[in-house]
Enzyme design. Sequence first.
Site, PDB file in Angstrom:
ATOM      1  N   GLY A  46       3.013  -6.485   2.241  1.00 48.03           N
ATOM      2  CA  GLY A  46       3.975  -6.605   1.139  1.00 48.03           C
ATOM      3  C   GLY A  46       3.172  -6.922  -0.115  1.00 48.03           C
ATOM      4  N   ALA A  47       3.452  -6.170  -1.176  1.00 43.67           N
ATOM      5  CA  ALA A  47       2.580  -6.231  -2.369  1.00 43.67           C
ATOM      6  C   ALA A  47       2.364  -7.655  -2.917  1.00 43.67           C
ATOM      7  CB  ALA A  47       3.137  -5.284  -3.432  1.00 43.67           C
ATOM      8  N   ARG A  88      -6.816  -3.410   0.490  1.00 41.10           N
ATOM      9  CA  ARG A  88      -5.731  -2.406   0.481  1.00 41.10           C
ATOM     10  C   ARG A  88      -5.624  -1.858  -0.953  1.00 41.10           C
ATOM     11  NH1 ARG A  88      -0.301  -3.599   3.435  1.00 41.10           N
ATOM     12  NH2 ARG A  88      -0.366  -1.332   3.584  1.00 41.10           N
ATOM     13  N   GLN A 196       8.501  -1.882   9.550  1.00 38.08           N
ATOM     14  CA  GLN A 196       8.765  -3.108   8.771  1.00 38.08           C
ATOM     15  C   GLN A 196      10.263  -3.381   8.666  1.00 38.08           C
ATOM     16  OE1 GLN A 196       6.581  -0.740   7.877  1.00 38.08           O
ATOM     17  NE2 GLN A 196       4.878  -1.546   6.691  1.00 38.08           N
ATOM     18  N   ASP A 237       5.085  -0.806  -4.836  1.00 37.88           N
ATOM     19  CA  ASP A 237       3.705  -1.308  -4.745  1.00 37.88           C
ATOM     20  C   ASP A 237       2.946  -1.106  -6.053  1.00 37.88           C
ATOM     21  OD1 ASP A 237       4.448  -0.902  -1.772  1.00 37.88           O
ATOM     22  OD2 ASP A 237       2.629  -2.122  -1.788  1.00 37.88           O
ATOM     23  N   ASN A 247       5.586   3.530  -3.260  1.00 40.07           N
ATOM     24  CA  ASN A 247       6.177   2.569  -2.321  1.00 40.07           C
ATOM     25  C   ASN A 247       6.009   3.131  -0.915  1.00 40.07           C
ATOM     26  OD1 ASN A 247       7.609   0.046  -1.875  1.00 40.07           O
ATOM     27  ND2 ASN A 247       9.350   1.291  -1.267  1.00 40.07           N
TER      28      ASN A 247
HETATM   29  O1  MRU Z   1       2.422  -1.524   3.974  1.00 41.48           O
HETATM   30  P1  MRU Z   1       3.269  -2.663   3.478  1.00 41.48           P
HETATM   31  O2  MRU Z   1       4.144  -3.238   4.528  1.00 41.48           O
HETATM   32  O3  MRU Z   1       2.439  -3.690   2.763  1.00 41.48           O
HETATM   33  O4  MRU Z   1       4.219  -1.995   2.396  1.00 41.48           O
HETATM   34  C1  MRU Z   1       5.157  -2.793   1.727  1.00 41.48           C
HETATM   35  C2  MRU Z   1       6.025  -2.026   0.799  1.00 41.48           C
HETATM   36  O5  MRU Z   1       5.909  -0.839   0.637  1.00 41.48           O
HETATM   37  C3  MRU Z   1       7.014  -2.823  -0.016  1.00 41.48           C
HETATM   38  O6  MRU Z   1       8.136  -2.048  -0.318  1.00 41.48           O
HETATM   39  C4  MRU Z   1       6.363  -3.271  -1.331  1.00 41.48           C
HETATM   40  O7  MRU Z   1       5.116  -3.845  -1.095  1.00 41.48           O
HETATM   41  C5  MRU Z   1       7.193  -4.227  -2.080  1.00 41.48           C
HETATM   42  S1  MRU Z   1       7.302  -5.807  -1.294  1.00 41.48           S
HETATM   43  C6  MRU Z   1       8.166  -6.828  -2.339  1.00 41.48           C
END
Ligand code: MRU
Length: 347
Positions: A46-47, A88, A196, A237, A247
């Site tokens: 999550g970002a 990442r 997720q 993201d 995203n």
């Molecule tokens: O690969 P992830 O689980 O880190 O991806 C997360 C997402 O794409 C979320 O939509 C994004 O980070 C926003 S979280 C507030």
Amino acid sequence: MIDPIIYQDGILRLLDQRRLPTQRVYLECRDYQQVARAIRDMVVRGAPAIGITAALGVCLGAQELPEEDPAFFLQQLQEIIGLMRSTRPTAINLSWALDRMEEICKDEEGLSPPLIKERLWQEALKIWQEEKQINEAIAHWGAGLIKKGDKILTYCNTGTLATGGGLGTALGIIKQAYREGKDPLVMVSETRPYLQGARLTAWELKEEGVPHRLITDNMAGFLMQRGKIDLVLVGADRIALNGDVANKIGTYSLAVLARENQVPFYVAAPTSTVDVRIATGKDIPLEERPAQEVTHLLEQQIAPPGTEAINLAFDITPHHYITAFITEKGIILPSQLRLKLGPQNIN
Ligand code: MRU
């Protein structure tokens, strides 16, 4: 209460999101290498959460460094920040948080290593704290868009787990609407390949008592066609200056389906998610993850041995599919983004 990141007595404890929802266990990180690995391996994801974790990881790294030679100290610090940056590539929050940490090192060049260590801690805790306040503001603005009984489709996980303990972005809005008595019904898209939605969002909503239905990703279009979804709410993201959004892979498909079925499509994110150096989505770096995440489901092989797979972790949704951005500064149309948040307005 969900506490995804805990720092105590020099140990960073990360709720291991790979093991949810069946196990609620923490991974202990005692050095910055462990923190970098935890981000890369999706212990924390999550970002905003990876930005906070990386900043705390820099603090752990700084803590280990000898203090006698300030030049050596700063050089080692740069290496630690570099390692965190490499974990990442897509979420801007990671590099944004690390830029703030790096700024401390630059600003305080005349300061002693012990003082720099202290300032780094202060900055990391500030980033963490600010995220919680920003989530509250996003939830406030976003809940205003939700009508009583709305059926809301959400994707991936944008809640407490993704924001290091805050309310969340898209999911924070949903929780706020629920608290305001708007009785939302959440359609949780499972979010292949990493699930997720099924593993994390459904878990968070259950913890909060918010009514929801889990759907497979390929059900979304038909549900929209049948009038079973009133709006789509997702996170981001990274956002380019023209409003294109990176995203979780599959977001673009949902946006196209929403347009086809005249369903509003909202992106909730802090304004720091806008990358003022990037004009359009095609310049956003997109992470590709191991093929095994596609060929296997929860470590169980589902494709014939040796099957080659593509595992793009993110996609780009062009700005013209987005109804509006929900930020801590209010609701912003894609066409207003450059004017309101362009380099001239970023503080
Ligand atoms: O690969 P992830 O689980 O880190 O991806 C997360 C997402 O794409 C979320 O939509 C994004 O980070 C926003 S979280 C507030």
